[in-house]
Design a protein around this motif. Sequence first.
Motif, PDB file in Angstrom:
ATOM      1  N   VAL A   1       0.867  -1.177   0.000  1.00 51.47           N
ATOM      2  CA  VAL A   1       0.000   0.000   0.000  1.00 51.47           C
ATOM      3  C   VAL A   1       0.907   1.232   0.000  1.00 51.47           C
ATOM      4  CG1 VAL A   1      -1.843   1.229   1.192  1.00 51.47           C
ATOM      5  CG2 VAL A   1      -1.716  -1.262   1.330  1.00 51.47           C
ATOM      6  N   PHE A   2       0.617   2.174  -0.914  1.00 54.83           N
ATOM      7  CA  PHE A   2       1.448   3.377  -1.055  1.00 54.83           C
ATOM      8  C   PHE A   2       0.584   4.611  -0.827  1.00 54.83           C
ATOM      9  CE2 PHE A   2       3.208   0.068  -3.738  1.00 54.83           C
ATOM     10  CZ  PHE A   2       4.519   0.014  -3.278  1.00 54.83           C
ATOM     11  N   GLN A   3       1.068   5.477   0.013  1.00 52.79           N
ATOM     12  CA  GLN A   3       0.343   6.711   0.304  1.00 52.79           C
ATOM     13  C   GLN A   3       1.255   7.892   0.018  1.00 52.79           C
ATOM     14  OE1 GLN A   3      -2.420   6.616   3.472  1.00 52.79           O
ATOM     15  NE2 GLN A   3      -2.004   8.707   4.165  1.00 52.79           N
ATOM     16  N   GLY A   4       0.871   8.724  -0.945  1.00 53.63           N
ATOM     17  CA  GLY A   4       1.636   9.913  -1.286  1.00 53.63           C
ATOM     18  C   GLY A   4       2.572   9.747  -2.468  1.00 53.63           C
ATOM     19  N   PHE A   5       2.810   8.525  -2.926  1.00 54.21           N
ATOM     20  CA  PHE A   5       3.770   8.298  -4.015  1.00 54.21           C
ATOM     21  C   PHE A   5       3.208   8.744  -5.364  1.00 54.21           C
ATOM     22  CE2 PHE A   5       5.405   5.796  -0.639  1.00 54.21           C
ATOM     23  CZ  PHE A   5       6.767   5.690  -0.842  1.00 54.21           C
ATOM     24  N   ALA A   6       1.948   8.415  -5.623  1.00 52.84           N
ATOM     25  CA  ALA A   6       1.364   8.811  -6.902  1.00 52.84           C
ATOM     26  C   ALA A   6       1.222  10.327  -6.992  1.00 52.84           C
ATOM     27  CB  ALA A   6      -0.003   8.153  -7.083  1.00 52.84           C
ATOM     28  N   GLU A   7       1.142  11.025  -5.856  1.00 49.91           N
ATOM     29  CA  GLU A   7       1.048  12.478  -5.854  1.00 49.91           C
ATOM     30  C   GLU A   7       2.410  13.129  -6.080  1.00 49.91           C
ATOM     31  OE1 GLU A   7      -2.475  10.789  -4.085  1.00 49.91           O
ATOM     32  OE2 GLU A   7      -0.347  10.468  -3.666  1.00 49.91           O
ATOM     33  N   LEU A   8       3.468  12.401  -5.717  1.00 43.16           N
ATOM     34  CA  LEU A   8       4.812  12.980  -5.791  1.00 43.16           C
ATOM     35  C   LEU A   8       5.559  12.596  -7.068  1.00 43.16           C
ATOM     36  CD1 LEU A   8       6.659  14.791  -4.101  1.00 43.16           C
ATOM     37  CD2 LEU A   8       7.568  12.730  -3.001  1.00 43.16           C
ATOM     38  N   PHE A   9       5.177  11.461  -7.672  1.00 39.40           N
ATOM     39  CA  PHE A   9       5.880  10.985  -8.875  1.00 39.40           C
ATOM     40  C   PHE A   9       4.903  10.861 -10.034  1.00 39.40           C
ATOM     41  CE2 PHE A   9       8.494   9.269  -5.400  1.00 39.40           C
ATOM     42  CZ  PHE A   9       9.753   9.742  -5.774  1.00 39.40           C
ATOM     43  N   GLU A  10       5.399  11.151 -11.211  1.00 42.45           N
ATOM     44  CA  GLU A  10       4.607  10.972 -12.422  1.00 42.45           C
ATOM     45  C   GLU A  10       4.643   9.508 -12.848  1.00 42.45           C
ATOM     46  OE1 GLU A  10       6.259  13.596 -15.279  1.00 42.45           O
ATOM     47  OE2 GLU A  10       5.602  15.422 -14.242  1.00 42.45           O
ATOM     48  N   ASP A  11       3.484   8.954 -13.150  1.00 39.41           N
ATOM     49  CA  ASP A  11       3.359   7.556 -13.590  1.00 39.41           C
ATOM     50  C   ASP A  11       4.060   6.594 -12.625  1.00 39.41           C
ATOM     51  OD1 ASP A  11       2.539   5.451 -15.226  1.00 39.41           O
ATOM     52  OD2 ASP A  11       4.413   5.467 -16.367  1.00 39.41           O
ATOM     53  N   PHE A  12       3.856   6.805 -11.339  1.00 36.53           N
ATOM     54  CA  PHE A  12       4.484   5.929 -10.343  1.00 36.53           C
ATOM     55  C   PHE A  12       3.995   4.486 -10.491  1.00 36.53           C
ATOM     56  CE2 PHE A  12       4.427   3.857  -6.162  1.00 36.53           C
ATOM     57  CZ  PHE A  12       5.777   3.927  -5.839  1.00 36.53           C
ATOM     58  N   ASP A  13       2.691   4.302 -10.759  1.00 33.99           N
ATOM     59  CA  ASP A  13       2.127   2.953 -10.873  1.00 33.99           C
ATOM     60  C   ASP A  13       2.797   2.176 -12.004  1.00 33.99           C
ATOM     61  OD1 ASP A  13       0.500   3.915  -8.921  1.00 33.99           O
ATOM     62  OD2 ASP A  13      -1.296   4.057 -10.165  1.00 33.99           O
ATOM     63  N   GLY A  14       2.927   2.819 -13.170  1.00 35.31           N
ATOM     64  CA  GLY A  14       3.540   2.136 -14.309  1.00 35.31           C
ATOM     65  C   GLY A  14       4.998   1.813 -14.069  1.00 35.31           C
ATOM     66  N   TRP A  15       5.719   2.760 -13.450  1.00 29.59           N
ATOM     67  CA  TRP A  15       7.135   2.516 -13.163  1.00 29.59           C
ATOM     68  C   TRP A  15       7.307   1.341 -12.205  1.00 29.59           C
ATOM     69  CZ3 TRP A  15       9.432   3.009  -8.267  1.00 29.59           C
ATOM     70  CH2 TRP A  15      10.813   2.847  -8.242  1.00 29.59           C
ATOM     71  N   LEU A  16       6.515   1.304 -11.140  1.00 33.06           N
ATOM     72  CA  LEU A  16       6.634   0.234 -10.148  1.00 33.06           C
ATOM     73  C   LEU A  16       6.270  -1.117 -10.755  1.00 33.06           C
ATOM     74  CD1 LEU A  16       7.290  -0.290  -7.171  1.00 33.06           C
ATOM     75  CD2 LEU A  16       4.853  -0.007  -6.659  1.00 33.06           C
ATOM     76  N   ALA A  17       5.258  -1.132 -11.631  1.00 33.55           N
ATOM     77  CA  ALA A  17       4.878  -2.387 -12.277  1.00 33.55           C
ATOM     78  C   ALA A  17       5.997  -2.898 -13.176  1.00 33.55           C
ATOM     79  CB  ALA A  17       3.591  -2.183 -13.077  1.00 33.55           C
ATOM     80  N   ARG A  18       6.663  -1.993 -13.897  1.00 31.71           N
ATOM     81  CA  ARG A  18       7.763  -2.404 -14.767  1.00 31.71           C
ATOM     82  C   ARG A  18       8.947  -2.931 -13.965  1.00 31.71           C
ATOM     83  NH1 ARG A  18       6.249   2.417 -17.228  1.00 31.71           N
ATOM     84  NH2 ARG A  18       8.016   3.532 -16.283  1.00 31.71           N
ATOM     85  N   MET A  19       9.207  -2.328 -12.843  1.00 38.03           N
ATOM     86  CA  MET A  19      10.388  -2.699 -12.047  1.00 38.03           C
ATOM     87  C   MET A  19      10.190  -3.990 -11.259  1.00 38.03           C
ATOM     88  SD  MET A  19      12.607  -0.454 -12.819  1.00 38.03           S
ATOM     89  CE  MET A  19      13.853  -0.828 -11.583  1.00 38.03           C
ATOM     90  N   THR A  20       8.963  -4.294 -10.863  1.00 39.66           N
ATOM     91  CA  THR A  20       8.726  -5.438  -9.976  1.00 39.66           C
ATOM     92  C   THR A  20       7.924  -6.564 -10.616  1.00 39.66           C
ATOM     93  OG1 THR A  20       6.692  -4.460  -9.079  1.00 39.66           O
ATOM     94  CG2 THR A  20       8.773  -3.896  -7.978  1.00 39.66           C
ATOM     95  N   GLY A  21       7.227  -6.300 -11.696  1.00 46.35           N
ATOM     96  CA  GLY A  21       6.358  -7.314 -12.281  1.00 46.35           C
ATOM     97  C   GLY A  21       5.057  -7.467 -11.526  1.00 46.35           C
ATOM     98  N   ALA A  22       4.812  -6.615 -10.532  1.00 45.12           N
ATOM     99  CA  ALA A  22       3.572  -6.675  -9.767  1.00 45.12           C
ATOM    100  C   ALA A  22       2.454  -5.970 -10.528  1.00 45.12           C
ATOM    101  CB  ALA A  22       3.769  -6.024  -8.399  1.00 45.12           C
ATOM    102  N   ARG A  23       1.225  -6.230 -10.098  1.00 44.02           N
ATOM    103  CA  ARG A  23       0.089  -5.493 -10.635  1.00 44.02           C
ATOM    104  C   ARG A  23      -0.175  -4.328  -9.683  1.00 44.02           C
ATOM    105  NH1 ARG A  23      -5.673  -8.203 -12.209  1.00 44.02           N
ATOM    106  NH2 ARG A  23      -4.211  -9.791 -12.960  1.00 44.02           N
ATOM    107  N   VAL A  24       0.056  -3.124 -10.191  1.00 39.62           N
ATOM    108  CA  VAL A  24      -0.054  -1.929  -9.352  1.00 39.62           C
ATOM    109  C   VAL A  24      -1.282  -1.143  -9.776  1.00 39.62           C
ATOM    110  CG1 VAL A  24       1.107   0.124  -8.488  1.00 39.62           C
ATOM    111  CG2 VAL A  24       2.455  -1.890  -9.156  1.00 39.62           C
ATOM    112  N   HIS A  25      -2.207  -1.023  -8.855  1.00 35.11           N
ATOM    113  CA  HIS A  25      -3.454  -0.315  -9.114  1.00 35.11           C
ATOM    114  C   HIS A  25      -3.315   1.145  -8.692  1.00 35.11           C
ATOM    115  CE1 HIS A  25      -5.332  -4.287  -9.590  1.00 35.11           C
ATOM    116  NE2 HIS A  25      -4.652  -4.628  -8.507  1.00 35.11           N
ATOM    117  N   GLY A  26      -4.300   1.935  -9.094  1.00 33.66           N
ATOM    118  CA  GLY A  26      -4.386   3.304  -8.601  1.00 33.66           C
ATOM    119  C   GLY A  26      -5.039   3.305  -7.229  1.00 33.66           C
TER     120      GLY A  26
END
Length: 579
Positions: free
Chosen positions: A351-376
């Motif tokens: 669970v991430f709080q504040g990351f999507a507000e601070l980084f652009e396309d944080f969900d897509g970046w995290l999914a690419r780096m970890t292979g996880a499914r990252v939701h909004g």
Amino acid sequence: MSASPAPGQQDLNSGTVGIVMLVHTALDRAAQVARHWAAGGCPVVIHVDRKVPQAAYRGFRDGLAQDQLISFSMRHRCEWGTWGIVAASQSASEQMLRQHPGVRHVYLASGSCLPLRPVQDLVDYLAARPETDFIESATTADVPWIVGGLDVERFTLRFPFSWKRHRYLFDRYVTLQRKLGIKRRIPPGLVPHMGSQWWCLTRKTLSAILEDPERPTHDRYFQKVWIPDESYYQTLARQHSAKIESRSLTLSKFDFEGKPHIFYDDHLQLLRRSDCFVARKIWPSAERLYQTFLSETGDAMTGVEPNPVKIDRVFAKAVERRTRGREGLYMQSRYPGQTAINAVTASPYSVFQGFAELFEDFDGWLARMTGARVHGHLFAPERAEFAGGETMLNGALSDSARLRNYNPQSFLTNLIWNTRGERQGFQFGPADHQKIARLIATDPNAQVSVISGAWAVPLSRSKRSFSELRRIAARFQRIEAGQLKMLRERSTKARVRIWTMAEFVEAPMEPLQTILEEMGAKTPGHLSEVPSMVDLEGFGQFLQNLKNQGMHPYLMGDFPVEQEPVTMPKPPRRPYLVR
């Protein structure tokens, strides 16, 4: 009523093991088992509960009248936890000892018991141990199996009311005796013992119990003991037996509520592995079990010691599955309480709080780096923001906010259960539906990363009036402060990391690296790609304006009014070899 043998018929004194059967239901199965015991040369005395209708009793008795090794004892009314069961076994045992002087051991069984080995195996086993009594007998201090009941108090209080028929009177009378300090006097010389009611006693020990000059005193005392069939013989055998093996030869297992396990056809191999002589309780319609065990006459297990420990692990696993279930599985047949489960969800998630507000396309970046499914924001006010903009997820989970908010806990637990094997992550914040926050905090599978105060970044870039932004900021700060307090409580089981926005912006690479390692990044080590941080120009002045309007935005940390541009370091270049 006992049948008298005619001249020339089978000798009633044959056999060294007598079977006392307590029957109250499934009379056809009890008759089948009684004939099996008699065919093996064991005399059988049957007690039929007085609650059984007279017509059914007569048909049962008449069906066995031709077998001279089978007789019926005087009937008593039997009810769980009351004296009637002991009285029934006394009457049947007295008749057994009187009619069959050749019997050297008396085996107590029920109508739902089933022999698992040839009768001759039991006869030979007991013949080799002529002085041994097999009865589970332990003092109350050493009894670990009492579930939801009374231990010492069952011997020191009176229990004139039936626990099943008069529960209210039973409970109130126990409470009254405790309040008034009333205690019964245990007869001199008796040390209360407890154990399984299914025993096998020698003629000598059983006769001594039934013919004891103090029996009227003992009987009067135990008539007001709770569940006396688990303590009467178990206590008195200690006074008269020369050699006790504190175990039952009957396999009986109990669940976490103290109720006996029922064996069905699919337990056939399990029962074989126990090597026990008798098992209870057998389901009356378990045709395969009755057909298999009552037709076996071989000597494959002759001399084998009964060993129920072989299957104890199976029952322990069953109890654990029944009480704790599988992590994250909620179902109609077993919806566990929070105190009965070891994890709320089925597998780890982030669970991430504040990351999507601070980084652009944080969900897509995290999914690419970890292979996880990252939701909004799964708990956003308008809809559940599934990864990739999906409107439906595994298990037919809808993105409807109305359906999700009806039961937020089930929404999250279903999502994690339905996506087992794939790491899930999602955004959360003070603008989201907050009823799920407590569950996340108490879930050992949750990994929570918070940049406190980052919710103010989108507000600083908003075109709304400042008075409205101030109200929203005050509300968000109040909500997030409550979240952080909850996450810092001692009862929190989630793995929590919290940074103020000021300290995170000062050195963002180390927290990002830590998050990737926790989620199992595809390429551990130095970051090969970093997300782009949003432009924070003017953010410090926005916070100062909030202060000037009387609101103190403290969750961001010591954020300067004039923030220097933050540049994310570039990933290191890969070394190459020059030839």
